[in-house]
Every structure is written in C-alpha cells, then in structure tokens.
Design an enzyme around this catalytic site. Sequence first.
Site, PDB file in Angstrom:
ATOM      1  N   CYS A  99      38.562   8.867 -42.855  1.00  0.00           N
ATOM      2  CA  CYS A  99      39.526   9.863 -42.363  1.00  0.00           C
ATOM      3  C   CYS A  99      38.861  10.688 -41.261  1.00  0.00           C
ATOM      4  O   CYS A  99      38.798  11.915 -41.320  1.00  0.00           O
ATOM      5  CB  CYS A  99      40.030  10.754 -43.484  1.00  0.00           C
ATOM      6  N   ALA A 147      39.258  11.116 -37.772  1.00  0.00           N
ATOM      7  CA  ALA A 147      39.815  11.747 -36.576  1.00  0.00           C
ATOM      8  C   ALA A 147      39.861  13.278 -36.735  1.00  0.00           C
ATOM      9  O   ALA A 147      40.102  13.771 -37.843  1.00  0.00           O
ATOM     10  CB  ALA A 147      41.216  11.201 -36.313  1.00  0.00           C
ATOM     11  N   PRO A 148      39.606  14.022 -35.653  1.00  0.00           N
ATOM     12  CA  PRO A 148      39.406  13.587 -34.257  1.00  0.00           C
ATOM     13  C   PRO A 148      37.981  13.215 -33.887  1.00  0.00           C
ATOM     14  O   PRO A 148      37.690  13.007 -32.719  1.00  0.00           O
ATOM     15  CB  PRO A 148      39.863  14.804 -33.468  1.00  0.00           C
ATOM     16  N   LYS A 205      33.011  15.228 -36.884  1.00  0.00           N
ATOM     17  CA  LYS A 205      31.959  14.975 -37.873  1.00  0.00           C
ATOM     18  C   LYS A 205      31.270  13.645 -37.605  1.00  0.00           C
ATOM     19  O   LYS A 205      30.073  13.503 -37.857  1.00  0.00           O
ATOM     20  CB  LYS A 205      32.552  15.044 -39.278  1.00  0.00           C
ATOM     21  N   ASP A 215      40.058   5.580 -39.723  1.00  0.00           N
ATOM     22  CA  ASP A 215      41.211   6.477 -39.787  1.00  0.00           C
ATOM     23  C   ASP A 215      42.478   5.645 -39.886  1.00  0.00           C
ATOM     24  O   ASP A 215      42.529   4.502 -39.411  1.00  0.00           O
ATOM     25  CB  ASP A 215      41.279   7.394 -38.568  1.00  0.00           C
ATOM     26  N   ASP A 224      36.421  13.108 -45.528  1.00  0.00           N
ATOM     27  CA  ASP A 224      37.125  14.338 -45.147  1.00  0.00           C
ATOM     28  C   ASP A 224      38.600  14.080 -45.421  1.00  0.00           C
ATOM     29  O   ASP A 224      39.344  13.650 -44.541  1.00  0.00           O
ATOM     30  CB  ASP A 224      36.857  14.648 -43.683  1.00  0.00           C
ATOM     31  N   CYS A 246      39.858  20.833 -45.724  1.00  0.00           N
ATOM     32  CA  CYS A 246      40.067  22.162 -45.139  1.00  0.00           C
ATOM     33  C   CYS A 246      41.157  22.898 -45.932  1.00  0.00           C
ATOM     34  O   CYS A 246      41.985  23.601 -45.369  1.00  0.00           O
ATOM     35  CB  CYS A 246      40.401  22.084 -43.650  1.00  0.00           C
TER      36      CYS A 246
END
Length: 449
Positions: free
Chosen positions: A251, A253-254, A257, A275, A320, A373
Amino acid sequence: MSPRLAAANALASVMAGKASLGSSLPSQLKQVVPRDQALARELALGTARWFQRLDGLAAHLLQKPLKAADRDLHALLLIGMYQLLYTRVPAHAAIAETVQLAVTLKKPWAKGMLNAVLRRTQREGAALLAELEHDPVIRVSHPRWLQKTLKQVWPQHWEALCAANNLHPPMSLRVNRRQTSRDAYLQQLQDAGITAIACPFSADGVTLAQACDVQQLPGFATGAVSVQDEAAQLAAPLLELQPGQRVLDACCAPGGKTCHILELQPALQEVVALDLEPARLERVRDNLQRLGLEATLKAADGRDLDAWWDGQPFDRILLDAPCSATGVIRRHPDIKLTRQPDDIAALAALQGELLDQVWRTLAVGGILVYATCSVLPQENTQVIEAFLARQSGARQLPVTGSYGLEQPGGRQLLPQPNGHDGFYLAKLLKVASNTPMDGYTVAGNREEA
C-alpha cells in the site's frame, strides 16, 4: 468561474456523498483564473473544516431547511458564512458576491434568503455560536459519531485532538541523507531566507515556519528533500534495515515511505512497492525518479498473493494499511463529511486481511511494521491484538521512542499543533512459519486448518 462558485460546486459534491474534495476540487479549479485559485481552495477546505459549526448556525438562522435539490445553495451559503466568520474578506464583498451567485445557479429566488442569513451572520454570528456551543458537535466542529467515538476512546485527549484537527497543518520535510545532512540542509534553508526547525522525533525531519511552494526549497528538484509529515517519517527506521535485504512496501502510494526506505539503506537487494491502483503508482514512480532511486513497482491487491508475489520471502515489510485517515483531518477536512461510522469496521476487516496475507510473504526472523494514519484503536491496537491472537508465529516488538502513547499493541500518535499528524505504528517479529488460519477467505487464497 468565480472562486466562490468553484468552491461551492466542489463542496456540494462532497455533501452529496459523491466525491471528496481531492477528487471534486481540481476540476473546478481549472475553471478559475490562476490568481483566484488559492481563494477557491481556501474557501472549500475552510468551509469543510468548520462545516459542523457553520451548518449548525445556518440551521438556526434558516426559516426552513434547504431541500436536497438545493444542495448547491446550501454549500454556497456555508461558504458565505465562512468568509464572514473565518476570513479577512470584506463583509460587503463576501455578502454581495455570494448572493449574486444565486443568479448564476439559476435560482434568483434565493437571493433574499442568502442576503438575510448572511447579514444576520455578520451581525450575530459570533454571539449565536457561543450560545450553540453547549452542543459539543458545534463546539469542536466534528460529526456527532466521530465526536462521541473520540470522547470514548480518548477521554483525556479528545478535545485537544479535535482542536488540533481544526488547525492548519505545518509543512514538514524529509532530508535525503544520501545527499546531505539535516544540519547542512537547515543552513541551506536559512541562507535561502526560509525559517525552519529540526523535528523532535524524526532524525531526518524539518518543519517550516511557513508553508511554501516546493520549487522554492533548495535542492528539491534534484532530490535533496521531500515533503513528508514527521509521523510518517517514523515508520521506515523501525524496519531496522540491513544491506542485502529484500523489502516490501505494501500500500505504498504516493511513495514517501518507499523512498525513505531506499534513502536509509542504499544496499538493499530489492524494494517491491505494491499498490492497488496503477494510477497511484505513477506518483511513486515520479518520486523515485526525482530522488534518483529504484524500486520494483507492482499494481495488485495485497491480499491476492498469486497476482503479485513471486514466492521469494521478504526480510522486511512495511504495511501502511488503508484506514479512516482520522489522523490527518487537518490536511483533508472533508474527511469529516465523507467518512461514515460504518466504514470503521469494514476498514478494520480489510486491515486484518491484508496483515494476514502479507505476513505469509515474510521470512522467519523478519520484521513487519504496521502503520495507519488513523487515531481509532479499532483500526490500530485492536487489529494488532487480534492478529497476535490468531498468529502464534508473531511476536510484538516495542516501538521505542518518546513520541506518542504506548498501547497494548504498538504506539499511537495524536495530531499535535505545529507538530506531527495522527499516526499509529506497531512492530512485529516473525518467530515461526505461518500458522494456518481456518475460515479466512480471500479469492484464490484460502488456507485450511
């Protein structure tokens, strides 16, 4: 197109549940002259940020609710109110230009309504809001389901969390240690007349006193620095990268990391950046190219191993995971409108499925870092606790550091004024081969006990 109309059109699509501002606003901005695009963006984002306060006040001032067919007027009204209460736009201009747009919308009958409500907002808005603030939804400007959830899960922090969500976010940078040191880059910023400080938790992080165009940043075009929040910069160092390792960024994108991983350890065997959306991988490719880095890009659902995994195990994995993004509301205030309470359980299920599947690709002795997040435990520590309960070959490693709040699983960062976003991190060690998972089903990837 008028910047007010562009903002109203974009916001109306969000209110209708048809789009986010990220998808609705760009097409509207293309119709606005360049000098007015910043105003249109500010009106759309600012009205979304204070939507619950503005909408609560509008409900108090309107003689009767607006119909669904008049959602464009509803958005326009709120944008007019936002100008009066939260910007320096002269009141006469805010009122006159907003009212006149009713004609553009072919609803001239609404001019009187808009004029009356906006003039009352100008005269009485601040005092009326003070009276309406007995309702916490209006006081903190968050939808009721989210306000109640945050109060339940963070009883000592929820009001400060909401207040941080309503602030403009700082602009933080990640210095590319392959090219320069943070101290040296801070000096370059100072020489360029840009005020900045070192981030307290990320060794590569810098926070600007004031946001600026990236093209003004020394060395941006040649990859000396990237825009990335400090909290997101904390993920890659937890991987404990070593030369020769094979790394998966799931996962991705963008690509911030992914690039940080490659900056931290130049001698990796391979980094696979995965992604779901091919279009999103274009952003990753662009970032890699600007920084002079290389990774293997793959577009696939992380749960469908047959579609992307070659059977060679990874030494390190960063997952992520897709989430509610409740930790970055200040950057995307329309999350308050687009996210719904039923989304959270569905996201937690998806996060668990992704975690189960990518875990299968991790070598014994390898480390997986799980990140979101989100500030909601249902997507974070509860996901990790459930995973550890069903996966006997996993052990939790401590996420050390002076940042955030230690949780039963991992560490939670809450958004900080002038500091990092809301973020969650957990670190897992694979001590044994995969435990069979009875009943877990993803197309083409069923394991039987």
